[in-house]
Design an enzyme around this catalytic site. Structure first.
Site, PDB file in Angstrom:
ATOM      1  N   GLU A 131       0.769  -1.170   0.129  1.00  0.00           N
ATOM      2  CA  GLU A 131       0.100  -0.145   0.070  1.00  0.00           C
ATOM      3  C   GLU A 131       0.868   1.211   0.040  1.00  0.00           C
ATOM      4  OE1 GLU A 131      -2.996  -0.570   3.163  1.00  0.00           O
ATOM      5  OE2 GLU A 131      -3.285  -2.547   2.577  1.00  0.00           O
ATOM      6  N   GLU A 236      -6.495 -10.916  -0.439  1.00  0.00           N
ATOM      7  CA  GLU A 236      -7.525 -10.217   0.445  1.00  0.00           C
ATOM      8  C   GLU A 236      -8.935 -10.031  -0.107  1.00  0.00           C
ATOM      9  OE1 GLU A 236      -5.880  -6.767   2.343  1.00  0.00           O
ATOM     10  OE2 GLU A 236      -3.690  -7.708   2.008  1.00  0.00           O
TER      11      GLU A 236
HETATM   12  O1  G3I Z   1      -5.511  -8.276  18.999  1.00  0.00           O
HETATM   13  C1  G3I Z   1      -5.892  -7.015  19.632  1.00  0.00           C
HETATM   14  C2  G3I Z   1      -6.656  -7.313  20.860  1.00  0.00           C
HETATM   15  O2  G3I Z   1      -5.951  -7.860  21.835  1.00  0.00           O
HETATM   16  C3  G3I Z   1      -7.451  -6.002  21.045  1.00  0.00           C
HETATM   17  O3  G3I Z   1      -8.365  -6.184  22.467  1.00  0.00           O
HETATM   18  C4  G3I Z   1      -8.289  -5.616  20.097  1.00  0.00           C
HETATM   19  C5  G3I Z   1      -8.885  -4.226  20.421  1.00  0.00           C
HETATM   20  O4  G3I Z   1      -9.041  -3.213  19.198  1.00  0.00           O
HETATM   21  O5  G3I Z   1      -7.353  -5.109  19.042  1.00  0.00           O
HETATM   22  C6  G3I Z   1      -6.975  -6.376  18.519  1.00  0.00           C
HETATM   23  O6  G3I Z   1      -6.341  -6.245  17.276  1.00  0.00           O
HETATM   24  C7  G3I Z   1      -6.850  -5.769  16.372  1.00  0.00           C
HETATM   25  C8  G3I Z   1      -6.337  -6.971  14.967  1.00  0.00           C
HETATM   26  O7  G3I Z   1      -7.054  -6.366  14.068  1.00  0.00           O
HETATM   27  C9  G3I Z   1      -6.682  -8.074  15.583  1.00  0.00           C
HETATM   28  O8  G3I Z   1      -8.022  -8.225  15.416  1.00  0.00           O
HETATM   29  C10 G3I Z   1      -6.636  -4.587  15.748  1.00  0.00           C
HETATM   30  O9  G3I Z   1      -7.282  -3.368  16.573  1.00  0.00           O
HETATM   31  C11 G3I Z   1      -7.130  -3.975  14.346  1.00  0.00           C
HETATM   32  O10 G3I Z   1      -6.668  -2.773  14.013  1.00  0.00           O
HETATM   33  C12 G3I Z   1      -6.345  -5.222  13.509  1.00  0.00           C
HETATM   34  O11 G3I Z   1      -7.128  -4.741  12.065  1.00  0.00           O
HETATM   35  C13 G3I Z   1      -6.474  -5.446  11.036  1.00  0.00           C
HETATM   36  C14 G3I Z   1      -6.061  -4.429  10.099  1.00  0.00           C
HETATM   37  O12 G3I Z   1      -5.323  -5.140   8.995  1.00  0.00           O
HETATM   38  C15 G3I Z   1      -5.218  -3.529  10.659  1.00  0.00           C
HETATM   39  O13 G3I Z   1      -4.625  -2.301   9.908  1.00  0.00           O
HETATM   40  C16 G3I Z   1      -7.292  -6.535  10.540  1.00  0.00           C
HETATM   41  O14 G3I Z   1      -7.477  -7.653  11.373  1.00  0.00           O
HETATM   42  C17 G3I Z   1      -6.643  -7.134   9.250  1.00  0.00           C
HETATM   43  O15 G3I Z   1      -7.581  -7.972   8.491  1.00  0.00           O
HETATM   44  C18 G3I Z   1      -6.323  -5.976   8.458  1.00  0.00           C
HETATM   45  O16 G3I Z   1      -5.706  -6.478   7.148  1.00  0.00           O
HETATM   46  C19 G3I Z   1      -5.525  -5.424   6.142  1.00  0.00           C
HETATM   47  C20 G3I Z   1      -4.101  -6.007   5.456  1.00  0.00           C
HETATM   48  O17 G3I Z   1      -3.253  -6.271   6.278  1.00  0.00           O
HETATM   49  C21 G3I Z   1      -3.390  -4.917   4.530  1.00  0.00           C
HETATM   50  N1  G3I Z   1      -4.529  -4.710   3.557  1.00  0.00           N
HETATM   51  C22 G3I Z   1      -5.826  -3.992   4.206  1.00  0.00           C
HETATM   52  C23 G3I Z   1      -6.386  -5.089   5.087  1.00  0.00           C
HETATM   53  C24 G3I Z   1      -7.833  -4.660   5.815  1.00  0.00           C
HETATM   54  O18 G3I Z   1      -7.370  -3.488   6.452  1.00  0.00           O
END
Ligand code: G3I
Length: 332
Positions: A131, A236
């Site tokens: 990205e 994705e």
């Molecule tokens: O694991 C913590 C947990 O301990 C905590 O209580 C909770 C509270 O917010 O957060 C949890 O972490 C989250 C994590 O996902 C696991 O679920 C994060 O907040 C959250 O920001 C994170 O989001 C991820 C996101 O990337 C972050 O940018 C998504 O799962 C993941 O699917 C997403 O994937 C991205 C690709 O890597 C790149 N392209 C876009 C795609 C979608 O955003």
């Protein structure tokens, strides 16, 4: 359900069929068998694997790779260099000021060397840079770009290749069906190629929705990247049931049949398209397994119930699943 054909078998002559997940959860075992490649959804990102200077946590990725290998599955590395989920210290000195170019590149090199060489060719390919292009097609003004200019991209690909000559190297981005943004990503790939820097493939992230992008735009994206001679991957993939401008939580109680059918229809169209390009598409990876754990339940509206994948919250196949299993035969 045991007599259902497996997605990976249905597409065996076309492309790999993947999913994203950090762990192989036992409750999803009957779904996991549909796939022949896995991408860690979060576990291999910088903040997880390298949260502090000199501190690496590899246990989750190690386990995922071991579990994948036991199942004869391939593994994709996601991701080495990104502006998100990268700790602030990477870009700062001890006083909290931005580091200079040499310091940042040295940190990036150490990270790439350590992570890529740990797994070597047990990883099929890495999303080396993720990205880096903004929606208007210009370079994204990330700390990486602000501190090093385009150089971080060139060095990231070179250093990943040095750390493991056998691993495939990808650029991965979303919004590439949009001509403006696509132009920026095409330029990025060409610029690497012109300098003789190896790039093996481009991941077209498929964060699509029930209305957009058009199939014609997705087709054009596949053609444009294929024309550069790189492998094309649909990474994705998920299909939100909400158009981008819709912010209400309309389907918390379940997905109405007509929306579910429309989603399935669109999945069928997409897979007919992907099949048409099976000579250039190497892999199609879904971003998750069931609707229950999809990131779309928190984006763009936190806590909204979305239904973007092939299996519902109980792990039951949706019309979308049957559409992907047999896109030619699917009739809504
Ligand atoms: O694991 C913590 C947990 O301990 C905590 O209580 C909770 C509270 O917010 O957060 C949890 O972490 C989250 C994590 O996902 C696991 O679920 C994060 O907040 C959250 O920001 C994170 O989001 C991820 C996101 O990337 C972050 O940018 C998504 O799962 C993941 O699917 C997403 O994937 C991205 C690709 O890597 C790149 N392209 C876009 C795609 C979608 O955003």
């Amino acid at each position: 359900m045991d007599d259902v054909r497996l997605l990976k078998d249905v597409y065996a002559n076309d492309f790999l069929i993947g999913f994203a997940q950090d762990r192989m959860l036992p409750q999803y075992e009957h779904l996991i068998r549909h796939f022949n490649v896995v991408t860690p959804e979060n576990a291999a990102k910088w903040e997880r694997v390298h949260p502090q200077p000199g501190v690496y946590h590899f246990a989750v990725v190690d386990q995922l790779i071991e579990d994948a290998e036991k199942r004869g599955m391939k593994v994709i590395g996601h991701t080495l260099v990104w502006h998100n989920q990268t700790p602030a210290w990477v870009f700062q000195d001890e006083g909290g000021n931005p580091v200079d170019r040499d310091t940042l590149l040295a940190r990036m090199k150490e990270h790439i060397d350590t992570v890529v060489s740990r797994y070597g060719s047990r990883i099929k390919g890495w999303d080396v840079v993720n990205e880096a292009v903004a929606d208007d097609g210009q370079m994204r003004q990330s700390p990486w770009f602000q501190i090093t200019g385009f150089e971080f991209i060139e060095r990231a690909f070179e250093w990943a290749a040095q750390a493991c000559p056998d691993v495939e190297l990808y650029y991965n981005d979303y919004g590439l069906a949009d001509p403006k943004k696509r132009r920026g990503a095409l330029d990025l790939v060409r610029r690497l190629q012109d300098k003789g820097i190896r790039i093996d493939g481009v991941g077209i992230q498929g964060h699509f929705d029930i209305e957009n992008p058009s199939i014609a735009d997705v087709r054009q994206a596949i053609e444009d990247f294929a024309a550069l001679g790189v492998k094309v991957m649909i990474t994705e993939l998920d299909l939100s049931v909400y158009p981008w401008s819709e912010r209400r939580n309309l389907y918390a109680g379940g997905l109405p049949e007509d929306v579910s059918r429309k989603q399935a229809q669109r999945y069928a169209e997409l897979f007919r398209l992907f099949r048409e390009y099976n000579q250039v598409i190497d892999r199609v990876t879904f971003w998750g397994i069931t609707d229950f754990t999809s990131w779309k339940n928190n984006f763009p509206v936190v806590g909204r119930t979305d239904h973007p994948l092939l299996w519902d919250r109980e792990g039951q196949p949706k019309p979308a699943f049957w559409a992907v299993l047999d896109p030619d035969g699917y009739a809504p």
